[in-house]
Design a protein around this motif. Structure first.
Motif, PDB file in Angstrom:
ATOM      1  N   GLU A  17       0.827  -1.205   0.000  1.00  0.00           N
ATOM      2  CA  GLU A  17       0.000   0.000   0.000  1.00  0.00           C
ATOM      3  C   GLU A  17       0.864   1.259   0.000  1.00  0.00           C
ATOM      4  O   GLU A  17       0.543   2.243  -0.674  1.00  0.00           O
ATOM      5  N   ARG A  18       1.980   1.219   0.725  1.00  0.00           N
ATOM      6  CA  ARG A  18       2.888   2.367   0.739  1.00  0.00           C
ATOM      7  C   ARG A  18       3.511   2.573  -0.650  1.00  0.00           C
ATOM      8  O   ARG A  18       3.595   3.697  -1.147  1.00  0.00           O
ATOM      9  N   VAL A  19       3.948   1.492  -1.268  1.00  0.00           N
ATOM     10  CA  VAL A  19       4.570   1.584  -2.597  1.00  0.00           C
ATOM     11  C   VAL A  19       3.580   2.132  -3.620  1.00  0.00           C
ATOM     12  O   VAL A  19       3.922   2.993  -4.445  1.00  0.00           O
ATOM     13  N   ASN A  25       1.314   8.878  -6.472  1.00  0.00           N
ATOM     14  CA  ASN A  25       1.544  10.302  -6.197  1.00  0.00           C
ATOM     15  C   ASN A  25       2.604  10.878  -7.132  1.00  0.00           C
ATOM     16  O   ASN A  25       2.464  11.995  -7.644  1.00  0.00           O
ATOM     17  N   TYR A  26       3.667  10.126  -7.349  1.00  0.00           N
ATOM     18  CA  TYR A  26       4.733  10.586  -8.245  1.00  0.00           C
ATOM     19  C   TYR A  26       4.194  10.786  -9.662  1.00  0.00           C
ATOM     20  O   TYR A  26       4.444  11.817 -10.295  1.00  0.00           O
ATOM     21  N   LEU A  27       3.463   9.793 -10.160  1.00  0.00           N
ATOM     22  CA  LEU A  27       2.986   9.848 -11.540  1.00  0.00           C
ATOM     23  C   LEU A  27       2.000  10.992 -11.764  1.00  0.00           C
ATOM     24  O   LEU A  27       2.032  11.657 -12.802  1.00  0.00           O
ATOM     25  N   VAL A  28       1.119  11.225 -10.791  1.00  0.00           N
ATOM     26  CA  VAL A  28       0.159  12.306 -10.968  1.00  0.00           C
ATOM     27  C   VAL A  28       0.848  13.669 -10.902  1.00  0.00           C
ATOM     28  O   VAL A  28       0.440  14.625 -11.571  1.00  0.00           O
ATOM     29  N   ARG A  29       1.936  13.745 -10.120  1.00  0.00           N
ATOM     30  CA  ARG A  29       2.706  14.999 -10.087  1.00  0.00           C
ATOM     31  C   ARG A  29       3.392  15.262 -11.428  1.00  0.00           C
ATOM     32  O   ARG A  29       3.676  16.407 -11.768  1.00  0.00           O
ATOM     33  N   GLN A  30       3.679  14.186 -12.161  1.00  0.00           N
ATOM     34  CA  GLN A  30       4.308  14.328 -13.476  1.00  0.00           C
ATOM     35  C   GLN A  30       3.296  14.626 -14.586  1.00  0.00           C
ATOM     36  O   GLN A  30       3.660  14.710 -15.756  1.00  0.00           O
ATOM     37  N   GLY A  31       2.029  14.763 -14.208  1.00  0.00           N
ATOM     38  CA  GLY A  31       1.011  15.130 -15.180  1.00  0.00           C
ATOM     39  C   GLY A  31       0.210  13.979 -15.742  1.00  0.00           C
ATOM     40  O   GLY A  31      -0.646  14.181 -16.621  1.00  0.00           O
ATOM     41  N   GLU A 359      13.734   7.598  -5.437  1.00  0.00           N
ATOM     42  CA  GLU A 359      12.502   7.662  -6.219  1.00  0.00           C
ATOM     43  C   GLU A 359      12.786   7.990  -7.678  1.00  0.00           C
ATOM     44  O   GLU A 359      12.197   7.380  -8.585  1.00  0.00           O
ATOM     45  N   GLU A 360      13.687   8.920  -7.933  1.00  0.00           N
ATOM     46  CA  GLU A 360      13.986   9.305  -9.308  1.00  0.00           C
ATOM     47  C   GLU A 360      14.579   8.144 -10.104  1.00  0.00           C
ATOM     48  O   GLU A 360      14.233   7.923 -11.270  1.00  0.00           O
ATOM     49  N   VAL A 361      15.487   7.399  -9.478  1.00  0.00           N
ATOM     50  CA  VAL A 361      16.115   6.265 -10.162  1.00  0.00           C
ATOM     51  C   VAL A 361      15.078   5.190 -10.488  1.00  0.00           C
ATOM     52  O   VAL A 361      15.023   4.675 -11.616  1.00  0.00           O
ATOM     53  N   TRP A 366      10.256   2.777 -14.349  1.00  0.00           N
ATOM     54  CA  TRP A 366       8.838   2.602 -14.666  1.00  0.00           C
ATOM     55  C   TRP A 366       8.433   3.431 -15.878  1.00  0.00           C
ATOM     56  O   TRP A 366       7.677   2.956 -16.745  1.00  0.00           O
ATOM     57  N   ARG A 367       8.923   4.662 -15.971  1.00  0.00           N
ATOM     58  CA  ARG A 367       8.586   5.493 -17.123  1.00  0.00           C
ATOM     59  C   ARG A 367       9.100   4.860 -18.417  1.00  0.00           C
ATOM     60  O   ARG A 367       8.404   4.874 -19.444  1.00  0.00           O
ATOM     61  N   ALA A 368      10.291   4.294 -18.355  1.00  0.00           N
ATOM     62  CA  ALA A 368      10.855   3.633 -19.539  1.00  0.00           C
ATOM     63  C   ALA A 368      10.019   2.421 -19.933  1.00  0.00           C
ATOM     64  O   ALA A 368       9.786   2.171 -21.125  1.00  0.00           O
ATOM     65  N   LEU A 369       9.552   1.670 -18.940  1.00  0.00           N
ATOM     66  CA  LEU A 369       8.716   0.504 -19.227  1.00  0.00           C
ATOM     67  C   LEU A 369       7.406   0.934 -19.882  1.00  0.00           C
ATOM     68  O   LEU A 369       6.983   0.368 -20.900  1.00  0.00           O
ATOM     69  N   PHE A 370       6.742   1.938 -19.309  1.00  0.00           N
ATOM     70  CA  PHE A 370       5.477   2.413 -19.863  1.00  0.00           C
ATOM     71  C   PHE A 370       5.666   2.961 -21.276  1.00  0.00           C
ATOM     72  O   PHE A 370       4.883   2.650 -22.182  1.00  0.00           O
ATOM     73  N   ASP A 371       6.697   3.783 -21.465  1.00  0.00           N
ATOM     74  CA  ASP A 371       6.944   4.367 -22.782  1.00  0.00           C
ATOM     75  C   ASP A 371       7.205   3.284 -23.820  1.00  0.00           C
ATOM     76  O   ASP A 371       6.712   3.350 -24.952  1.00  0.00           O
TER      77      ASP A 371
END
Length: 380
Positions: A17-19, A25-31, A359-361, A366-371
Protein backbone atom coordinates in the motif's frame (compact mmCIF):
# COMPACT_ATOMS: atom_id res chain seq x y z
CA UNK A 1 -0.82 8.67 -19.92
CA UNK A 2 -3.92 7.23 -18.30
CA UNK A 3 -2.76 4.67 -15.74
CA UNK A 4 -4.93 2.35 -13.62
CA UNK A 5 -3.71 0.41 -10.56
CA UNK A 6 -5.65 -2.54 -9.16
CA UNK A 7 -5.29 -3.49 -5.48
CA UNK A 8 -7.60 -5.10 -2.90
CA UNK A 9 -7.66 -2.02 -0.66
CA UNK A 10 -5.56 0.95 0.42
CA UNK A 11 -6.56 1.18 4.10
CA UNK A 12 -3.82 -1.22 5.29
CA UNK A 13 -0.43 0.02 6.51
CA UNK A 14 1.56 -2.58 4.56
CA UNK A 15 4.49 -2.16 2.20
CA UNK A 16 2.44 -2.78 -0.94
CA UNK A 17 0.00 0.00 0.00
CA UNK A 18 2.89 2.37 0.74
CA UNK A 19 4.57 1.58 -2.60
CA UNK A 20 1.33 2.12 -4.50
CA UNK A 21 0.76 5.49 -2.81
CA UNK A 22 4.31 6.63 -3.58
CA UNK A 23 4.14 5.62 -7.25
CA UNK A 24 0.66 7.00 -7.85
CA UNK A 25 1.54 10.30 -6.20
CA UNK A 26 4.73 10.59 -8.24
CA UNK A 27 2.99 9.85 -11.54
CA UNK A 28 0.16 12.31 -10.97
CA UNK A 29 2.71 15.00 -10.09
CA UNK A 30 4.31 14.33 -13.48
CA UNK A 31 1.01 15.13 -15.18
CA UNK A 32 -0.31 11.61 -15.74
CA UNK A 33 -3.91 10.64 -14.98
CA UNK A 34 -4.02 7.94 -12.29
CA UNK A 35 -6.92 5.81 -11.05
CA UNK A 36 -6.76 3.33 -8.18
CA UNK A 37 -9.34 0.53 -8.36
CA UNK A 38 -10.07 -1.51 -5.22
CA UNK A 39 -12.36 -4.41 -4.34
CA UNK A 40 -12.49 -4.34 -0.53
CA UNK A 41 -12.19 -0.69 0.52
CA UNK A 42 -15.65 -0.56 2.17
CA UNK A 43 -15.56 3.20 2.59
CA UNK A 44 -12.36 3.24 4.62
CA UNK A 45 -9.78 5.97 4.06
CA UNK A 46 -6.35 5.16 2.56
CA UNK A 47 -3.71 4.65 5.24
CA UNK A 48 -1.09 6.51 3.22
CA UNK A 49 -1.94 9.90 1.78
CA UNK A 50 -2.98 9.94 -1.86
CA UNK A 51 -2.85 13.09 -3.99
CA UNK A 52 -6.38 14.48 -4.43
CA UNK A 53 -5.91 14.35 -8.20
CA UNK A 54 -5.89 10.53 -8.04
CA UNK A 55 -9.28 8.96 -8.82
CA UNK A 56 -10.40 6.13 -6.52
CA UNK A 57 -13.04 3.60 -7.57
CA UNK A 58 -14.13 0.69 -5.36
CA UNK A 59 -15.92 -2.21 -7.07
CA UNK A 60 -17.61 -3.46 -3.89
CA UNK A 61 -16.60 -7.13 -4.24
CA UNK A 62 -15.49 -7.72 -0.63
CA UNK A 63 -13.33 -10.82 -1.03
CA UNK A 64 -12.31 -10.56 2.63
CA UNK A 65 -15.79 -11.71 3.68
CA UNK A 66 -14.76 -15.24 2.66
CA UNK A 67 -12.14 -15.56 5.39
CA UNK A 68 -12.70 -18.40 7.85
CA UNK A 69 -14.89 -20.52 5.54
CA UNK A 70 -14.19 -24.14 4.64
CA UNK A 71 -12.38 -24.96 1.42
CA UNK A 72 -15.46 -25.89 -0.64
CA UNK A 73 -17.58 -22.98 0.59
CA UNK A 74 -14.68 -20.60 0.08
CA UNK A 75 -14.07 -21.91 -3.47
CA UNK A 76 -17.72 -21.47 -4.49
CA UNK A 77 -17.91 -17.98 -2.98
CA UNK A 78 -14.66 -16.98 -4.66
CA UNK A 79 -15.88 -18.20 -8.08
CA UNK A 80 -18.99 -16.01 -7.88
CA UNK A 81 -16.99 -13.00 -6.69
CA UNK A 82 -14.48 -13.43 -9.50
CA UNK A 83 -17.30 -13.34 -12.06
CA UNK A 84 -18.73 -10.20 -10.49
CA UNK A 85 -15.27 -8.62 -10.24
CA UNK A 86 -14.50 -9.28 -13.90
CA UNK A 87 -17.85 -7.92 -15.06
CA UNK A 88 -17.56 -4.69 -13.06
CA UNK A 89 -13.88 -4.10 -13.85
CA UNK A 90 -14.39 -4.77 -17.56
CA UNK A 91 -17.23 -2.22 -17.71
CA UNK A 92 -15.10 0.36 -15.88
CA UNK A 93 -12.02 -0.12 -18.07
CA UNK A 94 -13.88 -0.10 -21.39
CA UNK A 95 -15.41 3.21 -20.41
CA UNK A 96 -12.21 4.69 -19.00
CA UNK A 97 -9.94 3.95 -21.99
CA UNK A 98 -6.68 3.70 -20.05
CA UNK A 99 -3.26 3.40 -21.67
CA UNK A 100 -1.74 1.17 -18.98
CA UNK A 101 -3.60 -1.08 -16.51
CA UNK A 102 -1.64 -2.68 -13.70
CA UNK A 103 -2.43 -5.68 -11.51
CA UNK A 104 -0.56 -5.86 -8.22
CA UNK A 105 -1.02 -9.63 -8.49
CA UNK A 106 -4.21 -9.57 -6.52
CA UNK A 107 -7.64 -11.03 -7.29
CA UNK A 108 -7.82 -9.52 -10.79
CA UNK A 109 -4.59 -11.12 -12.01
CA UNK A 110 -6.44 -14.22 -13.23
CA UNK A 111 -8.52 -12.32 -15.80
CA UNK A 112 -7.28 -8.74 -16.27
CA UNK A 113 -4.96 -9.70 -19.15
CA UNK A 114 -7.98 -10.84 -21.17
CA UNK A 115 -10.06 -7.67 -20.88
CA UNK A 116 -10.17 -6.07 -24.35
CA UNK A 117 -10.23 -2.39 -23.41
CA UNK A 118 -7.29 -1.38 -25.62
CA UNK A 119 -4.81 -0.89 -22.77
CA UNK A 120 -1.44 -2.51 -22.18
CA UNK A 121 -1.50 -4.87 -19.22
CA UNK A 122 1.22 -5.07 -16.58
CA UNK A 123 1.41 -7.41 -13.59
CA UNK A 124 3.72 -6.59 -10.69
CA UNK A 125 4.30 -8.92 -7.78
CA UNK A 126 5.41 -7.87 -4.31
CA UNK A 127 6.28 -11.33 -2.97
CA UNK A 128 8.70 -14.01 -4.03
CA UNK A 129 7.98 -16.78 -6.55
CA UNK A 130 7.61 -19.19 -3.62
CA UNK A 131 5.20 -17.16 -1.51
CA UNK A 132 2.33 -19.62 -1.76
CA UNK A 133 4.54 -22.52 -0.64
CA UNK A 134 6.15 -20.78 2.36
CA UNK A 135 3.47 -21.93 4.82
CA UNK A 136 4.29 -25.58 4.21
CA UNK A 137 0.62 -26.57 4.48
CA UNK A 138 -0.22 -30.27 4.08
CA UNK A 139 -3.18 -32.19 2.74
CA UNK A 140 -5.82 -30.55 0.57
CA UNK A 141 -4.68 -27.00 1.34
CA UNK A 142 -1.14 -27.99 0.38
CA UNK A 143 -2.37 -29.22 -3.00
CA UNK A 144 -4.23 -25.94 -3.49
CA UNK A 145 -1.06 -23.97 -2.67
CA UNK A 146 0.95 -26.03 -5.15
CA UNK A 147 -1.66 -25.59 -7.90
CA UNK A 148 -1.87 -21.84 -7.32
CA UNK A 149 1.92 -21.53 -7.41
CA UNK A 150 2.05 -23.26 -10.79
CA UNK A 151 -0.82 -21.11 -12.03
CA UNK A 152 1.07 -17.95 -11.02
CA UNK A 153 3.80 -18.83 -13.53
CA UNK A 154 1.26 -19.28 -16.31
CA UNK A 155 -0.63 -16.07 -15.47
CA UNK A 156 2.55 -13.99 -15.29
CA UNK A 157 3.31 -14.95 -18.89
CA UNK A 158 -0.06 -13.62 -20.09
CA UNK A 159 0.82 -9.98 -19.44
CA UNK A 160 2.58 -7.50 -21.72
CA UNK A 161 5.10 -7.02 -18.92
CA UNK A 162 5.63 -8.87 -15.64
CA UNK A 163 7.59 -6.95 -13.01
CA UNK A 164 9.42 -8.51 -10.06
CA UNK A 165 11.29 -6.68 -7.32
CA UNK A 166 14.65 -8.46 -7.22
CA UNK A 167 17.17 -10.15 -9.48
CA UNK A 168 17.07 -13.12 -7.13
CA UNK A 169 13.34 -13.57 -7.71
CA UNK A 170 13.69 -13.04 -11.46
CA UNK A 171 15.74 -16.23 -11.69
CA UNK A 172 12.93 -18.21 -10.05
CA UNK A 173 10.47 -17.28 -12.83
CA UNK A 174 12.53 -19.10 -15.47
CA UNK A 175 11.23 -19.16 -19.01
CA UNK A 176 9.30 -15.86 -19.00
CA UNK A 177 10.28 -13.52 -21.84
CA UNK A 178 8.21 -10.58 -20.54
CA UNK A 179 9.93 -10.19 -17.15
CA UNK A 180 11.43 -6.94 -15.85
CA UNK A 181 13.20 -6.23 -12.55
CA UNK A 182 12.21 -2.93 -10.90
CA UNK A 183 12.78 -2.68 -7.15
CA UNK A 184 10.72 -0.58 -4.78
CA UNK A 185 11.93 2.96 -4.24
CA UNK A 186 12.78 4.50 -0.90
CA UNK A 187 9.53 5.65 0.73
CA UNK A 188 11.04 8.95 1.77
CA UNK A 189 14.29 10.90 1.69
CA UNK A 190 15.27 11.74 5.29
CA UNK A 191 16.59 15.22 6.00
CA UNK A 192 19.24 13.68 8.29
CA UNK A 193 20.62 10.30 9.32
CA UNK A 194 20.41 8.45 12.63
CA UNK A 195 23.14 9.20 15.15
CA UNK A 196 23.34 5.48 16.02
CA UNK A 197 24.07 6.38 19.65
CA UNK A 198 20.79 5.13 21.13
CA UNK A 199 20.61 1.66 22.68
CA UNK A 200 17.57 0.96 20.57
CA UNK A 201 16.92 -1.65 17.85
CA UNK A 202 13.90 -1.37 15.54
CA UNK A 203 11.81 -3.84 13.54
CA UNK A 204 8.81 -2.94 11.39
CA UNK A 205 6.10 -5.12 9.86
CA UNK A 206 2.76 -6.83 10.20
CA UNK A 207 2.28 -9.18 13.15
CA UNK A 208 1.76 -12.32 11.09
CA UNK A 209 3.41 -15.58 10.06
CA UNK A 210 5.44 -13.99 7.27
CA UNK A 211 7.33 -11.51 9.44
CA UNK A 212 8.27 -14.15 12.04
CA UNK A 213 8.68 -11.74 14.94
CA UNK A 214 8.55 -14.78 17.22
CA UNK A 215 12.05 -15.58 15.92
CA UNK A 216 13.21 -12.10 16.84
CA UNK A 217 11.76 -12.33 20.33
CA UNK A 218 13.54 -15.65 20.96
CA UNK A 219 16.77 -14.06 19.71
CA UNK A 220 16.32 -11.21 22.15
CA UNK A 221 16.38 -13.67 25.04
CA UNK A 222 20.06 -14.24 24.24
CA UNK A 223 20.64 -10.52 23.63
CA UNK A 224 19.30 -9.60 27.07
CA UNK A 225 21.85 -11.73 28.90
CA UNK A 226 24.74 -9.65 27.51
CA UNK A 227 23.15 -6.31 26.65
CA UNK A 228 20.32 -5.82 29.18
CA UNK A 229 20.32 -2.05 28.64
CA UNK A 230 19.43 -2.32 24.93
CA UNK A 231 15.76 -2.40 23.89
CA UNK A 232 13.84 -3.76 20.92
CA UNK A 233 10.88 -1.82 19.47
CA UNK A 234 8.61 -3.62 16.99
CA UNK A 235 6.14 -1.45 15.07
CA UNK A 236 3.14 -3.06 13.40
CA UNK A 237 -0.38 -4.45 13.62
CA UNK A 238 -1.87 -7.82 12.85
CA UNK A 239 -3.49 -11.06 13.98
CA UNK A 240 -0.54 -12.43 15.97
CA UNK A 241 -0.17 -9.52 18.37
CA UNK A 242 -1.62 -11.37 21.37
CA UNK A 243 0.50 -14.43 20.63
CA UNK A 244 3.65 -12.28 20.50
CA UNK A 245 2.71 -10.48 23.72
CA UNK A 246 2.34 -13.84 25.48
CA UNK A 247 5.74 -14.98 24.17
CA UNK A 248 7.37 -11.80 25.47
CA UNK A 249 5.89 -12.45 28.90
CA UNK A 250 6.86 -16.12 28.87
CA UNK A 251 10.49 -15.17 28.18
CA UNK A 252 10.44 -12.35 30.76
CA UNK A 253 11.28 -9.71 28.18
CA UNK A 254 8.58 -7.14 29.01
CA UNK A 255 11.21 -4.62 30.14
CA UNK A 256 13.26 -4.80 26.92
CA UNK A 257 10.84 -5.71 24.08
CA UNK A 258 7.89 -3.53 23.12
CA UNK A 259 5.15 -4.09 20.54
CA UNK A 260 3.95 -0.75 19.23
CA UNK A 261 1.22 0.13 16.70
CA UNK A 262 2.01 1.23 13.16
CA UNK A 263 2.83 4.91 12.84
CA UNK A 264 2.72 7.08 9.74
CA UNK A 265 5.83 8.97 10.82
CA UNK A 266 8.00 5.85 10.89
CA UNK A 267 10.95 7.93 9.68
CA UNK A 268 11.25 9.52 13.12
CA UNK A 269 11.38 6.09 14.78
CA UNK A 270 14.17 4.94 12.48
CA UNK A 271 16.15 8.09 13.24
CA UNK A 272 15.93 7.35 16.98
CA UNK A 273 17.28 3.81 16.48
CA UNK A 274 20.72 2.29 15.94
CA UNK A 275 20.07 -0.99 14.07
CA UNK A 276 17.26 -2.33 11.85
CA UNK A 277 16.49 -6.06 12.17
CA UNK A 278 14.31 -8.42 10.13
CA UNK A 279 13.54 -12.12 10.65
CA UNK A 280 10.97 -12.68 7.87
CA UNK A 281 10.24 -16.13 6.47
CA UNK A 282 9.71 -14.67 2.99
CA UNK A 283 9.56 -11.24 1.37
CA UNK A 284 9.34 -9.48 -1.99
CA UNK A 285 11.57 -6.51 -1.35
CA UNK A 286 11.05 -5.40 2.27
CA UNK A 287 10.34 -1.70 2.64
CA UNK A 288 11.70 -1.77 6.20
CA UNK A 289 15.19 -2.57 4.90
CA UNK A 290 15.04 0.24 2.35
CA UNK A 291 13.65 2.73 4.86
CA UNK A 292 16.13 1.83 7.58
CA UNK A 293 19.01 2.01 5.12
CA UNK A 294 17.88 5.45 3.88
CA UNK A 295 18.04 6.64 7.51
CA UNK A 296 21.61 5.35 7.84
CA UNK A 297 20.91 2.26 9.94
CA UNK A 298 23.05 -0.89 9.67
CA UNK A 299 20.88 -3.90 8.82
CA UNK A 300 20.73 -7.44 10.21
CA UNK A 301 18.34 -9.87 8.48
CA UNK A 302 17.69 -13.49 7.71
CA UNK A 303 18.58 -14.15 4.07
CA UNK A 304 15.08 -15.30 3.15
CA UNK A 305 13.58 -15.38 -0.34
CA UNK A 306 13.51 -12.68 -1.60
CA UNK A 307 14.87 -9.18 -1.05
CA UNK A 308 17.50 -9.12 1.70
CA UNK A 309 20.20 -10.37 -0.68
CA UNK A 310 19.45 -7.50 -3.09
CA UNK A 311 19.76 -4.88 -0.33
CA UNK A 312 22.37 -6.15 2.13
CA UNK A 313 25.98 -6.46 1.03
CA UNK A 314 27.07 -8.79 3.84
CA UNK A 315 29.66 -7.14 6.06
CA UNK A 316 29.34 -3.81 4.28
CA UNK A 317 25.99 -2.24 5.19
CA UNK A 318 24.86 -5.03 7.48
CA UNK A 319 24.75 -8.79 7.95
CA UNK A 320 22.85 -11.58 6.19
CA UNK A 321 22.10 -14.53 8.46
CA UNK A 322 21.16 -18.06 7.44
CA UNK A 323 17.42 -18.56 7.98
CA UNK A 324 16.63 -19.87 11.45
CA UNK A 325 20.16 -19.44 12.84
CA UNK A 326 19.17 -17.51 15.94
CA UNK A 327 22.58 -17.74 17.58
CA UNK A 328 24.44 -16.24 14.59
CA UNK A 329 21.80 -13.54 14.33
CA UNK A 330 22.33 -12.63 18.00
CA UNK A 331 26.11 -12.67 17.62
CA UNK A 332 26.13 -10.30 14.62
CA UNK A 333 23.61 -8.01 16.26
CA UNK A 334 25.64 -7.89 19.47
CA UNK A 335 28.76 -7.16 17.43
CA UNK A 336 27.05 -3.96 16.25
CA UNK A 337 25.73 -3.17 19.70
CA UNK A 338 29.16 -3.47 21.25
CA UNK A 339 31.15 -1.55 18.64
CA UNK A 340 30.04 2.00 17.85
CA UNK A 341 32.72 2.43 15.17
CA UNK A 342 31.55 -0.63 13.23
CA UNK A 343 27.95 0.42 13.68
CA UNK A 344 28.60 3.90 12.30
CA UNK A 345 30.78 2.69 9.45
CA UNK A 346 28.05 0.32 8.29
CA UNK A 347 25.40 2.99 8.79
CA UNK A 348 27.38 5.39 6.59
CA UNK A 349 27.66 2.73 3.89
CA UNK A 350 23.94 1.94 4.17
CA UNK A 351 23.08 5.57 3.52
CA UNK A 352 25.41 5.69 0.52
CA UNK A 353 23.94 2.52 -1.00
CA UNK A 354 20.40 3.79 -0.51
CA UNK A 355 20.90 6.21 -3.43
CA UNK A 356 20.38 3.36 -5.90
CA UNK A 357 16.80 3.04 -4.58
CA UNK A 358 15.91 6.74 -4.85
CA UNK A 359 12.50 7.66 -6.22
CA UNK A 360 13.99 9.31 -9.31
CA UNK A 361 16.12 6.26 -10.16
CA UNK A 362 13.28 3.76 -9.71
CA UNK A 363 10.51 5.79 -11.34
CA UNK A 364 12.75 6.37 -14.36
CA UNK A 365 12.64 2.58 -14.83
CA UNK A 366 8.84 2.60 -14.67
CA UNK A 367 8.59 5.49 -17.12
CA UNK A 368 10.86 3.63 -19.54
CA UNK A 369 8.72 0.50 -19.23
CA UNK A 370 5.48 2.41 -19.86
CA UNK A 371 6.94 4.37 -22.78
CA UNK A 372 8.27 1.18 -24.34
CA UNK A 373 4.88 -0.51 -24.10
CA UNK A 374 3.04 2.37 -25.74
CA UNK A 375 5.60 2.57 -28.54
CA UNK A 376 4.98 -1.10 -29.36
CA UNK A 377 1.36 -0.30 -30.26
CA UNK A 378 -1.53 -2.71 -30.60
CA UNK A 379 -2.99 -5.06 -28.02
CA UNK A 380 -1.26 -8.20 -26.81
Amino acid sequence: MRIVYNIAATYNSGGMERVLANKANYLVRQGHEVMVVTTDQQGRKPYFELDNRITHHDLGINYSAGQGKGLLEKAVSYWFKQRLHKRRLEKLLIGHKADIVISMFDHEVSFLHGIADGSKKVAEIHFSRFKRLQYGRKGLWGLVDSWRSKRDQKLAGCYDRFVVLTHEDSAYWAGLSNINVIPNANSFEPSKVASLDEKRVIAVGRYDYQKAFDELIYIWKEIKTRYPDWKLFIYGDGPRRKELEELIKALYLQDVVQLLPSVKDIENEYLKSSVLVMTSRYEGLPMALLEGQACGLPLVAYGCKCGPKDVIDDGRNGYLIAEGDRHSFAEKLMLLMGNADTRKQMGHEAKRLSASFSEEVIMAKWRALFDGLLQEGGER
